[in-house]
Design a protein around this motif. Structure first.
Motif, PDB file in Angstrom:
ATOM      1  N   PRO A  29       0.783  -1.238   0.000  1.00  0.00           N
ATOM      2  CA  PRO A  29       0.000   0.000   0.000  1.00  0.00           C
ATOM      3  C   PRO A  29       0.811   1.282   0.000  1.00  0.00           C
ATOM      4  O   PRO A  29       0.293   2.343  -0.347  1.00  0.00           O
ATOM      5  CB  PRO A  29      -0.814  -0.112   1.300  1.00  0.00           C
ATOM      6  CG  PRO A  29       0.042  -0.939   2.205  1.00  0.00           C
ATOM      7  CD  PRO A  29       0.730  -1.941   1.299  1.00  0.00           C
ATOM      8  N   HIS A  30       2.100   1.213   0.358  1.00  0.00           N
ATOM      9  CA  HIS A  30       2.845   2.439   0.623  1.00  0.00           C
ATOM     10  C   HIS A  30       4.050   2.690  -0.291  1.00  0.00           C
ATOM     11  O   HIS A  30       4.698   3.734  -0.160  1.00  0.00           O
ATOM     12  CB  HIS A  30       3.320   2.450   2.074  1.00  0.00           C
ATOM     13  CG  HIS A  30       2.208   2.390   3.073  1.00  0.00           C
ATOM     14  ND1 HIS A  30       1.155   3.276   3.070  1.00  0.00           N
ATOM     15  CD2 HIS A  30       1.983   1.521   4.099  1.00  0.00           C
ATOM     16  CE1 HIS A  30       0.330   2.977   4.054  1.00  0.00           C
ATOM     17  NE2 HIS A  30       0.797   1.916   4.695  1.00  0.00           N
ATOM     18  N   ILE A  31       4.363   1.774  -1.180  1.00  0.00           N
ATOM     19  CA  ILE A  31       5.536   1.941  -2.040  1.00  0.00           C
ATOM     20  C   ILE A  31       5.093   2.006  -3.503  1.00  0.00           C
ATOM     21  O   ILE A  31       4.430   1.098  -4.007  1.00  0.00           O
ATOM     22  CB  ILE A  31       6.542   0.794  -1.844  1.00  0.00           C
ATOM     23  CG1 ILE A  31       7.055   0.799  -0.403  1.00  0.00           C
ATOM     24  CG2 ILE A  31       7.709   0.928  -2.822  1.00  0.00           C
ATOM     25  CD1 ILE A  31       7.882  -0.409  -0.049  1.00  0.00           C
ATOM     26  N   ALA A  32       5.464   3.088  -4.165  1.00  0.00           N
ATOM     27  CA  ALA A  32       5.163   3.256  -5.586  1.00  0.00           C
ATOM     28  C   ALA A  32       6.356   2.794  -6.409  1.00  0.00           C
ATOM     29  O   ALA A  32       7.515   3.042  -6.045  1.00  0.00           O
ATOM     30  CB  ALA A  32       4.853   4.713  -5.896  1.00  0.00           C
TER      31      ALA A  32
ATOM     32  N   CYS B 126      10.119  15.255  -5.073  1.00  0.00           N
ATOM     33  CA  CYS B 126       9.179  14.250  -4.591  1.00  0.00           C
ATOM     34  C   CYS B 126       9.149  14.314  -3.062  1.00  0.00           C
ATOM     35  O   CYS B 126      10.206  14.275  -2.420  1.00  0.00           O
ATOM     36  CB  CYS B 126       9.605  12.859  -5.061  1.00  0.00           C
ATOM     37  SG  CYS B 126       8.435  11.548  -4.629  1.00  0.00           S
ATOM     38  N   PRO B 127       7.968  14.411  -2.445  1.00  0.00           N
ATOM     39  CA  PRO B 127       7.902  14.602  -0.997  1.00  0.00           C
ATOM     40  C   PRO B 127       8.417  13.421  -0.182  1.00  0.00           C
ATOM     41  O   PRO B 127       8.642  13.560   1.023  1.00  0.00           O
ATOM     42  CB  PRO B 127       6.400  14.809  -0.742  1.00  0.00           C
ATOM     43  CG  PRO B 127       5.833  15.229  -2.057  1.00  0.00           C
ATOM     44  CD  PRO B 127       6.638  14.500  -3.082  1.00  0.00           C
ATOM     45  N   VAL B 128       8.585  12.268  -0.831  1.00  0.00           N
ATOM     46  CA  VAL B 128       9.104  11.084  -0.141  1.00  0.00           C
ATOM     47  C   VAL B 128      10.391  10.636  -0.821  1.00  0.00           C
ATOM     48  O   VAL B 128      10.675  11.011  -1.956  1.00  0.00           O
ATOM     49  CB  VAL B 128       8.061   9.938  -0.144  1.00  0.00           C
ATOM     50  CG1 VAL B 128       6.791  10.371   0.566  1.00  0.00           C
ATOM     51  CG2 VAL B 128       7.765   9.478  -1.566  1.00  0.00           C
ATOM     52  N   PRO B 129      11.204   9.818  -0.141  1.00  0.00           N
ATOM     53  CA  PRO B 129      12.461   9.370  -0.733  1.00  0.00           C
ATOM     54  C   PRO B 129      12.252   8.582  -2.024  1.00  0.00           C
ATOM     55  O   PRO B 129      11.322   7.775  -2.145  1.00  0.00           O
ATOM     56  CB  PRO B 129      13.066   8.482   0.356  1.00  0.00           C
ATOM     57  CG  PRO B 129      12.461   8.972   1.627  1.00  0.00           C
ATOM     58  CD  PRO B 129      11.070   9.385   1.270  1.00  0.00           C
TER      59      PRO B 129
ATOM     60  N   ILE C 278      14.934  -1.602   0.681  1.00  0.00           N
ATOM     61  CA  ILE C 278      15.210  -0.282   1.254  1.00  0.00           C
ATOM     62  C   ILE C 278      13.914   0.505   1.399  1.00  0.00           C
ATOM     63  O   ILE C 278      13.663   1.151   2.422  1.00  0.00           O
ATOM     64  CB  ILE C 278      16.212   0.486   0.369  1.00  0.00           C
ATOM     65  CG1 ILE C 278      17.564  -0.233   0.344  1.00  0.00           C
ATOM     66  CG2 ILE C 278      16.375   1.921   0.865  1.00  0.00           C
ATOM     67  CD1 ILE C 278      18.512   0.298  -0.700  1.00  0.00           C
ATOM     68  N   ALA C 279      13.074   0.447   0.345  1.00  0.00           N
ATOM     69  CA  ALA C 279      11.800   1.160   0.391  1.00  0.00           C
ATOM     70  C   ALA C 279      10.927   0.658   1.541  1.00  0.00           C
ATOM     71  O   ALA C 279      10.258   1.449   2.221  1.00  0.00           O
ATOM     72  CB  ALA C 279      11.068   1.013  -0.937  1.00  0.00           C
ATOM     73  N   ASP C 280      10.931  -0.654   1.766  1.00  0.00           N
ATOM     74  CA  ASP C 280      10.157  -1.234   2.875  1.00  0.00           C
ATOM     75  C   ASP C 280      10.632  -0.687   4.225  1.00  0.00           C
ATOM     76  O   ASP C 280       9.819  -0.395   5.111  1.00  0.00           O
ATOM     77  CB  ASP C 280      10.277  -2.757   2.872  1.00  0.00           C
ATOM     78  CG  ASP C 280       9.362  -3.430   1.865  1.00  0.00           C
ATOM     79  OD1 ASP C 280       8.289  -2.863   1.573  1.00  0.00           O
ATOM     80  OD2 ASP C 280       9.717  -4.521   1.376  1.00  0.00           O
ATOM     81  N   ARG C 281      11.958  -0.568   4.385  1.00  0.00           N
ATOM     82  CA  ARG C 281      12.499  -0.065   5.648  1.00  0.00           C
ATOM     83  C   ARG C 281      12.094   1.387   5.869  1.00  0.00           C
ATOM     84  O   ARG C 281      11.781   1.793   6.999  1.00  0.00           O
ATOM     85  CB  ARG C 281      14.019  -0.210   5.646  1.00  0.00           C
ATOM     86  CG  ARG C 281      14.489  -1.656   5.682  1.00  0.00           C
ATOM     87  CD  ARG C 281      15.991  -1.761   5.501  1.00  0.00           C
ATOM     88  NE  ARG C 281      16.732  -1.111   6.573  1.00  0.00           N
ATOM     89  CZ  ARG C 281      18.050  -0.974   6.589  1.00  0.00           C
ATOM     90  NH1 ARG C 281      18.771  -1.434   5.569  1.00  0.00           N
ATOM     91  NH2 ARG C 281      18.652  -0.373   7.596  1.00  0.00           N
ATOM     92  N   ILE C 282      12.079   2.174   4.799  1.00  0.00           N
ATOM     93  CA  ILE C 282      11.664   3.575   4.917  1.00  0.00           C
ATOM     94  C   ILE C 282      10.164   3.660   5.192  1.00  0.00           C
ATOM     95  O   ILE C 282       9.716   4.449   6.034  1.00  0.00           O
ATOM     96  CB  ILE C 282      12.024   4.344   3.628  1.00  0.00           C
ATOM     97  CG1 ILE C 282      13.550   4.445   3.486  1.00  0.00           C
ATOM     98  CG2 ILE C 282      11.394   5.734   3.630  1.00  0.00           C
ATOM     99  CD1 ILE C 282      14.011   4.979   2.149  1.00  0.00           C
TER     100      ILE C 282
END
Length: 249
Positions: free
Chosen positions: A10-13, A93-96, A189-193
Motif C-alpha cells: 500500500p505504501h511503495i510506488a 518528490c515529498p518522499v524518498p 530499502i523502500a520497505d524499511r523507509i
C-alpha cells in the motif's frame, strides 16, 4: 506508454521506464515521467518511490533521433524542458526516491539518478555523460552528486563512463548487487523507509533538500544555457547528425 506505474504493497510506488529499444525518452516520455513522479509523491499513502527500468539499460537519455527528425528547435526545447521537469520531480518528490540502476545510465539518466535519495545498482551498471560528443552540455550538476569534482570534470571532457563499483567506492551507490536481485534490493530499502513514521520521513526529505549546498534546478538550467548557445552555432546539429548516421560507432 514509456512510463509504467504500480504498487508494491500500500505504501511503495514503483515507476518503471520502459521505452524500447534503449530507454531513450522522447519529449512526451520525459513529461510523462515527471507527471508520474509528481502524482505518486502527492498521494498521502505513498511513503517511498522506487524508480527503475526494463530492458538493456536504465536510460540512454533523450531521443536524439526525434530531435534530428523535427524541424526547428521544437524538439530541443521540449527535451530540455522535459528533462528539467523530470529531474526536478525526482528531487522535489515529498518522499524518498530509490533509483535502481542496471546497464547503461547516460545523459538524462544521470540527471534522474543524481537527484535520487538512494541509489542501488546492478553489477553491470555504469554512468556517463556523452553530451560533448553530441554538441550539448548538461547533467554535470547531477554527476557531481555521484562522483568527486575532478572525476566529474574528466568524465564530462572525455565522455568516459564510471562503473557501479567505482560509484560504490565513492559512497554514492549504496549497494551493488546481481542484476536479478536489483528490484528486490531497492524494494527492501523502500520497505524499511515505509516502516517509519510518514510525517517524519516527509519532513526529513524536505529538510535534507533545504540544506543542500547546490540548487540543483538552477544549476542544471545554467548548464542548459550553453547547450542552447551551441545549437545556435550549428555544431550541435552536425554532431547529432553524425550520431544518427552512426559515425564513429
Amino acid at each position: 506508454m514509456a512510463i509504467r506505474t504500480g504498487r508494491h504493497g500500500p505504501h511503495i510506488a514503483e515507476i518503471v521506464l520502459d521505452a524500447p529499444p534503449v530507454n531513450a525518452l522522447d519529449v512526451k516520455g520525459w513529461f510523462e515521467l515527471a507527471d508520474a513522479l509528481t502524482a505518486q509523491g502527492s498521494d498521502p499513502a505513498t511513503r517511498a518511490v522506487v524508480l527503475r527500468a526494463e530492458g538493456r539499460g536504465f536510460c540512454a537519455g533523450v531521443d536524439i533521433k526525434q530531435m534530428q527528425s523535427t524541424s526547428g528547435f521544437e524538439a530541443l526545447l521540449g527535451a530540455n524542458s522535459g528533462c528539467a521537469a523530470a529531474f526536478a520531480a525526482v528531487y522535489d518528490c515529498p518522499v524518498p526516491v530509490i533509483a535502481a540502476v542496471h546497464g547503461y545510465c547516460l545523459g538524462g539518466g544521470v540527471g534522474l539518478v543524481g537527484n535520487a535519495d538512494i541509489v542501488v545498482a546492478a553489477d553491470d551498471a555504469y554512468v556517463g555523460l556523452p553530451e560533448v560528443d553530441r554538441g550539448a552540455l548538461g547533467a554535470a550538476t547531477h554527476l557531481a552528486r555521484l562522483v568527486p569534482q575532478h572525476r566529474m570534470r574528466h568524465m564530462v571532457y572525455t565522455a568516459e563512463s564510471a562503473t557501479a563499483a567505482e560509484l560504490h567506492a565513492y559512497g554514492s551507490v549504496f549497494a551493488v548487487v546481481d542484476r536479478a536481485e536489483l528490484r528486490d534490493a531497492a524494494l527492501e530499502i523502500a520497505d524499511r523507509i515505509a516502516a517509519k513514521d510518514p510525517a517524519v520521513i516527509r519532513a526529513a526529505k524536505q529538510s535534507l533538500n533545504g540544506i543542500d549546498p547546490v540548487d540543483v534546478k538552477r544549476s542544471y538550467r545554467y548548464e542548459q544555457g550553453f547547450t542552447f548557445e551551441l545549437n545556435l552555432t550549428g555544431v550541435s546539429d552536425r554532431l547529432r547528425d553524425g550520431f544518427v548516421r552512426g559515425d564513429g560507432d
